[in-house]
Design a protein around this motif. Structure first.
Motif, PDB file in Angstrom:
ATOM      1  N   GLY A 187       0.576  -1.153   0.032  1.00  0.00           N
ATOM      2  CA  GLY A 187      -0.209   0.108  -0.038  1.00  0.00           C
ATOM      3  C   GLY A 187       0.880   1.095   0.016  1.00  0.00           C
ATOM      4  N   SER A 188       1.862   1.103   0.662  1.00  0.00           N
ATOM      5  CA  SER A 188       2.868   2.506   0.696  1.00  0.00           C
ATOM      6  C   SER A 188       3.505   2.548  -0.697  1.00  0.00           C
ATOM      7  N   VAL A 244       1.911   9.396  -5.993  1.00  0.00           N
ATOM      8  CA  VAL A 244       2.441  10.934  -5.606  1.00  0.00           C
ATOM      9  C   VAL A 244       3.349  11.338  -6.548  1.00  0.00           C
ATOM     10  N   LYS A 245       4.093  10.234  -7.297  1.00  0.00           N
ATOM     11  CA  LYS A 245       4.988  10.556  -8.140  1.00  0.00           C
ATOM     12  C   LYS A 245       4.086  10.874  -9.667  1.00  0.00           C
ATOM     13  N   MET A 246       3.379  10.131  -9.988  1.00  0.00           N
ATOM     14  CA  MET A 246       2.418  10.280 -11.133  1.00  0.00           C
ATOM     15  C   MET A 246       1.705  11.667 -11.030  1.00  0.00           C
ATOM     16  N   LEU A 247       1.219  12.044  -9.991  1.00  0.00           N
ATOM     17  CA  LEU A 247       0.957  13.617  -9.647  1.00  0.00           C
ATOM     18  C   LEU A 247       1.797  14.607  -9.739  1.00  0.00           C
ATOM     19  N   ALA A 272       1.915  16.866  -4.574  1.00  0.00           N
ATOM     20  CA  ALA A 272       1.251  16.079  -3.971  1.00  0.00           C
ATOM     21  C   ALA A 272       2.160  15.434  -2.862  1.00  0.00           C
ATOM     22  N   MET A 273       1.541  14.698  -1.804  1.00  0.00           N
ATOM     23  CA  MET A 273       2.232  14.239  -0.767  1.00  0.00           C
ATOM     24  C   MET A 273       1.515  13.118  -0.087  1.00  0.00           C
ATOM     25  N   ARG A 274       2.103  12.192   0.610  1.00  0.00           N
ATOM     26  CA  ARG A 274       1.460  11.114   1.186  1.00  0.00           C
ATOM     27  C   ARG A 274       1.132  11.743   2.728  1.00  0.00           C
ATOM     28  N   ALA A 275       0.069  11.401   3.151  1.00  0.00           N
ATOM     29  CA  ALA A 275      -0.127  12.040   4.488  1.00  0.00           C
ATOM     30  C   ALA A 275       0.540  10.935   5.533  1.00  0.00           C
ATOM     31  N   PRO A 276       1.455  11.362   6.141  1.00  0.00           N
ATOM     32  CA  PRO A 276       2.345  10.022   7.025  1.00  0.00           C
ATOM     33  C   PRO A 276       1.632   9.742   8.066  1.00  0.00           C
ATOM     34  N   ALA A 277       0.485  10.354   8.712  1.00  0.00           N
ATOM     35  CA  ALA A 277      -0.446   9.689   9.872  1.00  0.00           C
ATOM     36  C   ALA A 277      -1.671   8.995   9.444  1.00  0.00           C
ATOM     37  N   SER A 278      -1.778   8.960   7.966  1.00  0.00           N
ATOM     38  CA  SER A 278      -3.213   8.458   7.574  1.00  0.00           C
ATOM     39  C   SER A 278      -3.052   6.851   8.057  1.00  0.00           C
ATOM     40  N   GLY A 279      -4.266   6.131   8.165  1.00  0.00           N
ATOM     41  CA  GLY A 279      -4.168   4.820   8.426  1.00  0.00           C
ATOM     42  C   GLY A 279      -4.213   4.842   9.961  1.00  0.00           C
ATOM     43  N   GLY A 280      -4.638   5.775  10.801  1.00  0.00           N
ATOM     44  CA  GLY A 280      -5.169   5.466  11.943  1.00  0.00           C
ATOM     45  C   GLY A 280      -3.863   5.795  12.974  1.00  0.00           C
ATOM     46  N   ALA A 281      -2.899   6.575  12.542  1.00  0.00           N
ATOM     47  CA  ALA A 281      -1.785   6.909  13.772  1.00  0.00           C
ATOM     48  C   ALA A 281      -2.332   8.191  14.408  1.00  0.00           C
ATOM     49  N   THR A 282      -3.459   8.696  14.002  1.00  0.00           N
ATOM     50  CA  THR A 282      -3.887  10.290  14.540  1.00  0.00           C
ATOM     51  C   THR A 282      -5.229   9.913  14.853  1.00  0.00           C
ATOM     52  N   LYS A 283      -6.007  10.512  15.460  1.00  0.00           N
ATOM     53  CA  LYS A 283      -7.300  10.720  15.871  1.00  0.00           C
ATOM     54  C   LYS A 283      -8.133  11.415  14.594  1.00  0.00           C
ATOM     55  N   LYS A 284      -7.414  12.377  13.760  1.00  0.00           N
ATOM     56  CA  LYS A 284      -7.946  13.285  13.081  1.00  0.00           C
ATOM     57  C   LYS A 284      -7.980  12.540  11.729  1.00  0.00           C
ATOM     58  N   PRO A 285      -9.011  12.798  10.785  1.00  0.00           N
ATOM     59  CA  PRO A 285      -9.346  12.209   9.586  1.00  0.00           C
ATOM     60  C   PRO A 285      -8.203  12.639   8.524  1.00  0.00           C
ATOM     61  N   LEU A 286      -7.575  11.605   7.927  1.00  0.00           N
ATOM     62  CA  LEU A 286      -6.621  12.264   7.053  1.00  0.00           C
ATOM     63  C   LEU A 286      -6.625  11.236   5.812  1.00  0.00           C
ATOM     64  N   PRO A 287      -6.592  11.521   4.436  1.00  0.00           N
ATOM     65  CA  PRO A 287      -6.568  10.830   3.416  1.00  0.00           C
ATOM     66  C   PRO A 287      -5.164  10.215   3.421  1.00  0.00           C
ATOM     67  N   ASP A 288      -4.855   9.213   2.365  1.00  0.00           N
ATOM     68  CA  ASP A 288      -3.540   8.719   1.908  1.00  0.00           C
ATOM     69  C   ASP A 288      -2.824   9.982   1.147  1.00  0.00           C
ATOM     70  N   GLY A 296      -2.634  19.080  -5.388  1.00  0.00           N
ATOM     71  CA  GLY A 296      -3.365  20.260  -5.771  1.00  0.00           C
ATOM     72  C   GLY A 296      -2.378  20.982  -6.979  1.00  0.00           C
ATOM     73  N   ASN A 297      -2.993  21.794  -7.874  1.00  0.00           N
ATOM     74  CA  ASN A 297      -2.309  22.536  -8.878  1.00  0.00           C
ATOM     75  C   ASN A 297      -2.585  23.888  -8.911  1.00  0.00           C
ATOM     76  N   GLY A 298      -2.986  24.170  -7.731  1.00  0.00           N
ATOM     77  CA  GLY A 298      -3.526  25.712  -7.527  1.00  0.00           C
ATOM     78  C   GLY A 298      -5.014  26.221  -8.366  1.00  0.00           C
ATOM     79  N   LYS A 299      -5.331  25.313  -9.004  1.00  0.00           N
ATOM     80  CA  LYS A 299      -6.948  25.097  -9.319  1.00  0.00           C
ATOM     81  C   LYS A 299      -7.848  24.165  -8.985  1.00  0.00           C
ATOM     82  N   ILE A 300      -7.119  23.108  -8.426  1.00  0.00           N
ATOM     83  CA  ILE A 300      -7.949  21.855  -7.974  1.00  0.00           C
ATOM     84  C   ILE A 300      -7.137  21.281  -6.719  1.00  0.00           C
ATOM     85  N   TYR A 301      -7.775  20.751  -5.906  1.00  0.00           N
ATOM     86  CA  TYR A 301      -7.335  20.303  -4.737  1.00  0.00           C
ATOM     87  C   TYR A 301      -7.962  18.789  -4.530  1.00  0.00           C
ATOM     88  N   LEU A 302      -7.119  17.787  -4.455  1.00  0.00           N
ATOM     89  CA  LEU A 302      -7.588  16.553  -4.089  1.00  0.00           C
ATOM     90  C   LEU A 302      -7.196  15.733  -2.793  1.00  0.00           C
TER      91      LEU A 302
END
Length: 135
Positions: A5-6, A13-16, A23-39, A43-49
């Motif tokens: 998965g990593s 991230v490389k493709m983006l 683009a970046m991986r959220a290092p705390a995604s997958g349950g390491a924090t209580k806050k919801p974080l995507p993997d 963004g490109n200044g016009k669109i954020y994903l």
């Protein structure tokens, strides 16, 4: 998150970046924090994903509902468009809008190859570079 998965997250991230998105991986995604974080966040200044990444060597992927709820919460707060990024063996990346996901009887979500082929968007589509006709 498994090593596989990593790896998939790093590849995305490389493709983006190659498609002119920061683009970046959220290092705390997958349950390491209580806050919801995507993997992956991009963004490109016009669109954020905000992307939850799932990959499988089988024909089906299951996602727990808290993952999708967290993705929706993060996206709403951050101002990003939420997607599920699905990568099946021998297929290229496809991205599903959350409303296209299928709910299971127990309230979680299921994605299979057929759904990804029918409803999935390609990378250029979600970053606004191209539009694919869906029939």
């Amino acid at each position: 998150m498994s090593k596989t998965g990593s790896k998939e997250e790093r590849d995305l991230v490389k493709m983006l970046w190659d498609a002119d998105c920061a683009a970046m991986r959220a290092p705390a995604s997958g349950g390491a924090t209580k806050k919801p974080l995507p993997d992956v966040i991009a963004g490109n200044g016009k669109i954020y994903l905000a992307i939850e990444v799932k990959s499988s060597s089988k024909d089906r992927i299951y996602i727990d509902s808290p993952k999708i709820e967290g993705l929706l919460e993060f996206s709403g707060t951050f101002g990003a468009q939420p997607y599920l990024g699905a990568k099946f063996n021998y297929m290229k990346w496809r991205f599903l809008k959350l409303e296209d996901l299928k709910k299971t009887k127990n309230g979680n979500y299921r994605v299979d190859r057929e759904l990804v082929l029918e409803k999935g968007l390609e990378l250029d589509e979600i970053i606004g570079k191209d539009r694919q006709m869906k029939f």
